[in-house]
Design an enzyme around this catalytic site. Structure first.
Site, PDB file in Angstrom:
ATOM      1  N   PRO B 119     -67.219  -9.264   9.579  1.00 50.38           N
ATOM      2  CA  PRO B 119     -66.399  -8.653   8.529  1.00 50.38           C
ATOM      3  C   PRO B 119     -64.922  -8.512   8.926  1.00 50.38           C
ATOM      4  O   PRO B 119     -64.553  -8.718  10.080  1.00 50.38           O
ATOM      5  CB  PRO B 119     -67.027  -7.266   8.398  1.00 50.38           C
ATOM      6  CG  PRO B 119     -67.470  -6.945   9.793  1.00 50.38           C
ATOM      7  CD  PRO B 119     -67.884  -8.250  10.411  1.00 50.38           C
ATOM      8  N   THR B 121     -63.459  -5.563   8.503  1.00 50.97           N
ATOM      9  CA  THR B 121     -63.274  -4.159   8.867  1.00 50.97           C
ATOM     10  C   THR B 121     -63.415  -3.926  10.368  1.00 50.97           C
ATOM     11  O   THR B 121     -62.633  -3.200  10.962  1.00 50.97           O
ATOM     12  CB  THR B 121     -64.292  -3.286   8.120  1.00 50.97           C
ATOM     13  OG1 THR B 121     -65.563  -3.926   8.197  1.00 50.97           O
ATOM     14  CG2 THR B 121     -63.884  -3.118   6.681  1.00 50.97           C
ATOM     15  N   ASN B 122     -64.425  -4.523  10.971  1.00 47.58           N
ATOM     16  CA  ASN B 122     -64.637  -4.399  12.416  1.00 47.58           C
ATOM     17  C   ASN B 122     -64.662  -5.803  13.010  1.00 47.58           C
ATOM     18  O   ASN B 122     -65.677  -6.247  13.531  1.00 47.58           O
ATOM     19  CB  ASN B 122     -65.965  -3.700  12.709  1.00 47.58           C
ATOM     20  CG  ASN B 122     -66.036  -2.348  12.033  1.00 47.58           C
ATOM     21  OD1 ASN B 122     -65.314  -1.443  12.402  1.00 47.58           O
ATOM     22  ND2 ASN B 122     -66.885  -2.240  11.023  1.00 47.58           N
ATOM     23  N   GLY B 202     -69.950  -7.713   2.956  1.00 45.90           N
ATOM     24  CA  GLY B 202     -70.183  -7.172   1.625  1.00 45.90           C
ATOM     25  C   GLY B 202     -71.509  -7.629   1.037  1.00 45.90           C
ATOM     26  O   GLY B 202     -72.111  -8.607   1.476  1.00 45.90           O
ATOM     27  N   GLY B 220     -77.104  -4.147   4.304  1.00 52.88           N
ATOM     28  CA  GLY B 220     -76.444  -3.653   3.114  1.00 52.88           C
ATOM     29  C   GLY B 220     -75.379  -2.628   3.429  1.00 52.88           C
ATOM     30  O   GLY B 220     -75.185  -2.267   4.590  1.00 52.88           O
ATOM     31  N   CYS B 253     -69.155   1.344   8.666  1.00 51.95           N
ATOM     32  CA  CYS B 253     -69.997   1.621   7.509  1.00 51.95           C
ATOM     33  C   CYS B 253     -70.834   2.866   7.731  1.00 51.95           C
ATOM     34  O   CYS B 253     -71.475   3.377   6.817  1.00 51.95           O
ATOM     35  CB  CYS B 253     -70.890   0.431   7.196  1.00 51.95           C
ATOM     36  SG  CYS B 253     -71.857  -0.099   8.601  1.00 51.95           S
ATOM     37  N   GLU B 342     -69.299   5.066  -1.708  1.00 51.47           N
ATOM     38  CA  GLU B 342     -68.815   4.765  -0.358  1.00 51.47           C
ATOM     39  C   GLU B 342     -67.293   4.669  -0.341  1.00 51.47           C
ATOM     40  O   GLU B 342     -66.697   4.079  -1.253  1.00 51.47           O
ATOM     41  CB  GLU B 342     -69.417   3.434   0.145  1.00 51.47           C
ATOM     42  CG  GLU B 342     -69.102   3.172   1.610  1.00 51.47           C
ATOM     43  CD  GLU B 342     -69.569   1.792   2.082  1.00 51.47           C
ATOM     44  OE1 GLU B 342     -69.617   0.859   1.268  1.00 51.47           O
ATOM     45  OE2 GLU B 342     -69.850   1.661   3.299  1.00 51.47           O
TER      46      GLU B 342
END
Lengths: 448, 526
Positions: B119, B121-122, B202, B220, B253, B342
């Site tokens: 991803p 994000t990380n 995602g 998920g 997440c 979220e």
């Protein structure tokens, strides 16, 4: 093109049940394989057609994909002949096919007189890929023509006429090229010319130096590994020493990389593994991607003089045909990839190990493995040994060819994009065929 | 060039991607024969290289994506390189295991070619994490980074690849897509030569991994409720929640989404959280913040990993200096309440409940909205409440008295440390645990006749695998050049495997473990 038979159920030599031809290829059709073979003898080449029938290889190639060719009977063969590397990237490589298909919406052969888009792009790509010092590209329609161009270029650059090659050399069948090779192909057409084309034994530096001493040699032409002679390997340092002798006696060094180039030895050009930069380098076969014929001559600035002096010096309608250039650009790109190089190293390692294991089973029959990357010659202990192995390989689903100029040696040339599971299958089939050939030859000789 | 043709073409980059898969197939075959000593040497070398570049790559990730906090990304990078090595250094996913009692021998067999989606994000941490898992299990990996993070991700893969190859790993066992694109990813996901897809990202991407026809491990999204009941240690809970929610600006997440406080302690908790850097918003401020971070009812990804100060400023709100998180109170956990969804940014929803039972109901409601199978947290001293919470809320991990960001990720708990949270059947995933090496290995079982009269063959002392002899694959020298002083060929950029012998490994490992623990401690506290 719709082909109306199912290769999995077709039984080869049966005639069709109705009047429709069983083998329909759109622009032509045949009722049977027998009809093809008959007409091949009648209209094309009776000698060649009969030779293969007599050799136990009654092959008429029909479908082809990846490293597989299919006889009209539906019989599948793994191709390790590859027409000398023409199918280096597999049959109908999808990337090459796509490139040429796209190009055909815009390009054709082109006009050989004018500067051209595709010829220029390929030349730039080839020069970028080549050993330093090779700066210009001349095109032929096939390897023979390219060799002729190389020899003419050497003569022009040096003002000398004589070309030195090795005994049992093979550089093609055109006017000049045929003179460099074995008389097997030149005498037939009264084209042997020992005065202009002296030959010296391979791996014999003393003979090489003796022939060069007179300083009347324009160029030495060498396949980096002589293919048709069964891939005898140059002794370590031999080619470098030959190059040094060329420099000493003012001869040019022409590297014939038609069979050894394009990553087959694990480097794009095998000559770079020898640590030398040739004055002229020839590539053909695989550079076409097996899709559109083309061959290329790369020359140093010193050799390129005639291109300025008389750019019309060599004219070739199909040499550098633009569709061929596009096939070549794509083929060169695929060969040059990091991934491809890595795979060749894996394949070379894997097949080499596998062959050595087979050799251990038949040490007095399978007596030698000549290998540099996926360029391989397998030696058998019989003057015609490779012909027996070829026949049994064919029966067991592999197509590999004996060496015309040394039929003890089987040319064994796996593709550079071979998949692991096909490599395993190839070794299985090879092991069985070598064993069967061994027993047949033993039987012919009378067993011990 | 295709401008003048109208025939369907394979998109640019796809053929090259397929070439990578073919290369990976060869690498995987070679890797699958390595013995445990070689595997440990390689994994440790890659982990050390990842750690050595952890800070530089953390900075690169923040610079490229604009997400998160470099200091926290550094921590994750350390955790996902040397931290993973330390966790699994004594585990063996390679050697055969003999079970005399059951007369069964298990031989680990790697998946082969792993296609790993990572991803934005990380980015670096997930790349490192998946590479480590593949090295420990002898799998070849092709990393497909998120396009927003392709440069730092590729660099992370290269750093670990070079170290692994130098330690004797097979050429091509770590590859990365330099130019990821949707057509390329789709082509490789559906390529039948890919043995397993490991998808972190995602929902649409994860679902398409499952639809690909290839085996897939996908996870998920989360939406983490955290319940603080009346028995909790309030100051400790406040500190942990604020630290966790602000960790890397809520980009994991596992970050807390909705805090559910029992009314009896709500005021005390609020005061304690304020002391830790939480800013509680009034009704008007909540509306303003929601106007910034939500767009037509959906979280606006432009605010992923942005700081509390940035969000407050955009909303036109004055907050005290040192504000780490914004707390947005609301009444009821229902789907139309955007704050119950979220939020990958340091905005924490806040609801109060009259008792723990209602709190559990509220947590269940959070999970009905999204995040099923993911994680939840609870701060409580009451085992009964914790048990009730864990058995009713539809998640597969409940972090107790610890921040959830690093708790459910296995870094501050003894769960498997992971960047990939298996959401199991609740979350439509094939894996319900934190992703770990065991998920990338099958085992061939030698099963002997159970009849007690039939003796079990003696397999002891047999290893199925070998150490590689030199570089893999061997450089293709001419067969008559063996032993001869060869002309130096162009190298593959790999070092000599023999120089990386295992002597002193244990001491080094202990030393590294100490360093990591100290680093973690300082960063979390500071």
């Amino acid at each position: 093109m719709a082909i109306r038979y199912d290769p999995d159920v077709a039984s080869p030599e049966q005639s069709p049940a109705d009047d429709h031809p069983r083998y329909d290829y759109g622009v032509f059709s045949f009722a049977s394989k027998a009809e093809v073979l008959e007409k091949s003898k009648e209209y094309w080449n009776p000698g060649k057609t009969q030779f293969w029938i007599d050799s136990g290889v009654p092959l008429v190639i029909d479908r082809r994909e990846e490293y597989f060719i299919y006889d009209m009977s539906g019989k599948r063969l793994i191709d390790v002949h590859l027409n000398g590397g023409t199918y280096n990237l597999g049959h109908r490589n999808p990337e090459v096919v796509q490139a040429v298909t796209v190009a055909m919406q815009h390009f054709d052969v082109g006009n050989h007189h004018f500067p051209s888009l595709a010829r220029t792009a390929l030349a730039e790509a080839l020069v970028a890929s080549a050993p330093a010092g090779l700066t210009k590209v001349i095109y032929g329609s096939g390897g023979g023509e390219a060799i002729d161009i190389a020899l003419k270029t050497a003569r022009h650059a040096t003002g000398k006429r004589r070309i030195l090659s090795i005994v049992k050399a093979y550089h093609g069948h055109t006017g000049l090229a045929v003179g460099t090779g074995d008389e097997r192909f030149s005498k037939l057409f009264l084209s042997d010319n020992p005065e202009d084309f002296p030959h010296v034994p391979f791996n014999d530096l003393a003979a090489m130096e003796e022939a060069l001493q007179g300083r009347d040699i324009a160029a030495v032409i060498m396949e980096t590994i002589p293919a048709t002679y069964g891939f005898p390997l140059p002794e370590p340092g031999y080619l470098r020493a030959v190059k040094a002798l060329c420099e000493k006696y003012d001869a040019l060094y022409i590297a014939d990389e038609v069979q050894t180039g394009l990553m087959r030895t694990g480097e794009l050009w095998a000559i770079t593994k020898e640590g030398i930069t040739p004055d002229i380098m020839v590539t053909g076969k695989g550079i076409s991607g097996g899709i559109y014929p083309i061959a290329c001559v790369l020359v140093s600035e010193r050799c390129a003089g005639w291109l300025t002096e008389d750019g019309f010096g060599h004219i070739s309608t199909f040499g550098g045909a633009e569709l061929g250039c596009i096939a070549a650009i794509k083929a060169l790109e695929i060969c040059s990839r990091t991934e491809t190089r890595s795979m060749v190293h894996y394949i070379s390692d894997f097949i080499g190990r596998g062959l050595r294991q087979i050799q251990a089973t038949y040490p007095d029959w399978f007596i030698g493995i000549r290998q540099n990357g996926v360029v391989m010659g397998l030696e058998f202990d019989d003057p015609q040994g490779a012909k027996y192995v070829m026949k049994h390989l064919y029966e067991n689903g592999v197509w590999a060819i004996f060496s015309t100029l040394d039929p003890r040696v089987l040319q064994y040339k796996p593709g550079i994009l071979l998949k692991p599971e096909i490599a395993e299958e190839l070794l299985d089939r090879t092991e069985v065929a070598i064993g069967k050939a061994y027993r047949e030859v033993r039987g012919l000789r009378g067993s011990r | 060039m295709s401008a003048f043709v109208d025939i369907p073409l394979e998109p640019a980059g796809v053929p090259h991607g397929r070439a990578m898969v073919e290369r990976a197939e060869w690498a995987a075959r070679a890797f699958a024969t390595y013995d445990i000593a070689s595997v440990r040497r390689i994994a440790m070398a890659a982990a050390q290289a990842g750690e050595a570049h952890a800070r530089q790559l953390a900075d690169a990730a923040v610079a490229e994506t604009g997400f998160g906090v470099a200091e926290h990304k550094f921590l994750k990078n350390v955790a996902c390189s040397i931290g993973i090595w330390n966790t699994y250094a004594d585990d063996d996913y390679v050697s055969p295991v003999i079970d005399q009692a059951r007369k069964i021998v298990e031989i680990p067999r790697p998946a082969g070619v792993v296609f790993a989606l990572t991803p934005s994000t990380n980015p670096v941490a997930t790349v490192m994490f998946k590479i480590m898992l593949c090295l420990l299990t002898r799998n070849a990996i092709i990393v497909s980074p998120h396009p927003y993070a392709k440069r730092c991700s590729a660099e992370a893969a290269r750093v670990m690849r070079d170290a692994a190859i130098a330690a004797g790993a097979p050429d091509g066992c770590i590859q990365v897509l330099e130019e990821p694109s949707i057509p390329l990813i789709n082509a490789l996901m559906t390529d039948e030569r890919v043995d397993v897809i490991v998808a972190t990202g995602g929902t649409p991407m994860v679902r398409s991994a499952y639809r690909s026809g290839n085996p897939a491990i996908g996870v998920g999204p989360g939406n983490v409720p955290v319940l603080v009941d009346a028995t909790a240690d309030i100051p400790a809970a406040a500190a942990r929640i604020v630290a966790s929610k602000s960790f890397d600006n809520s980009i994991l997440c596992t970050n807390e989404s909705v805090l559910i406080a029992e009314e009896a302690i709500a005021e005390r908790l609020q005061q304690a959280m304020k002391r830790e850097g939480a800013s509680f918003l009034d009704e008007e401020q909540v509306a303003r913040v929601c106007g910034v971070i939500f767009e037509q009812g959906h979280f606006n990804t432009a605010w992923v990993g942005k700081s509390a100060a940035q969000i407050a400023e955009a909303a036109g709100i004055k907050v005290p200096k040192g504000t780490l998180i914004l707390v947005a109170p609301f009444d009821l956990v229902v789907p139309e309440q955007v704050l119950a969804h979220e939020k990958l940014c340091p905005v924490l929803g806040w609801v109060t409940v009259p008792n723990a039972a209602r709190g559990i109901s509220a947590a269940m409601a959070v999970l009905r909205i999204t995040g099923a199978g993911h994680s939840a947290a609870i701060h409580s001293e009451d085992p009964g409440t914790i048990m009730e919470y864990a058995s009713r809320v539809r998640v597969l991990r409940v972090a107790v008295n610890v921040g959830n960001s690093l708790g459910s990720a296995g870094i501050e708990t003894n769960l498997a440390p992971t960047m990939t949270i298996g959401t199991g059947f609740f979350g439509r995933s094939s894996v319900g645990e934190n992703l770990q090496p065991a998920h990338l290995v099958n085992r061939t079982r030698i099963a002997c006749n159970a009849d007690a009269r039939m003796p079990m063959p003696d397999f002891s002392g047999l290893d199925a695998w070998q150490a590689p002899q030199g570089a893999v694959p061997a450089y293709p020298l001419a067969s008559n050049a063996a032993g001869a002083p060869a002309i130096e060929p162009r190298t593959n950029g790999r070092g000599d495997a023999a120089t990386m012998a295992g002597d002193g490994t244990d001491e080094l490992r202990d030393e590294i473990r100490r360093m990591v623990i100290e680093e973690l401690r300082q960063i979390i506290k500071g």
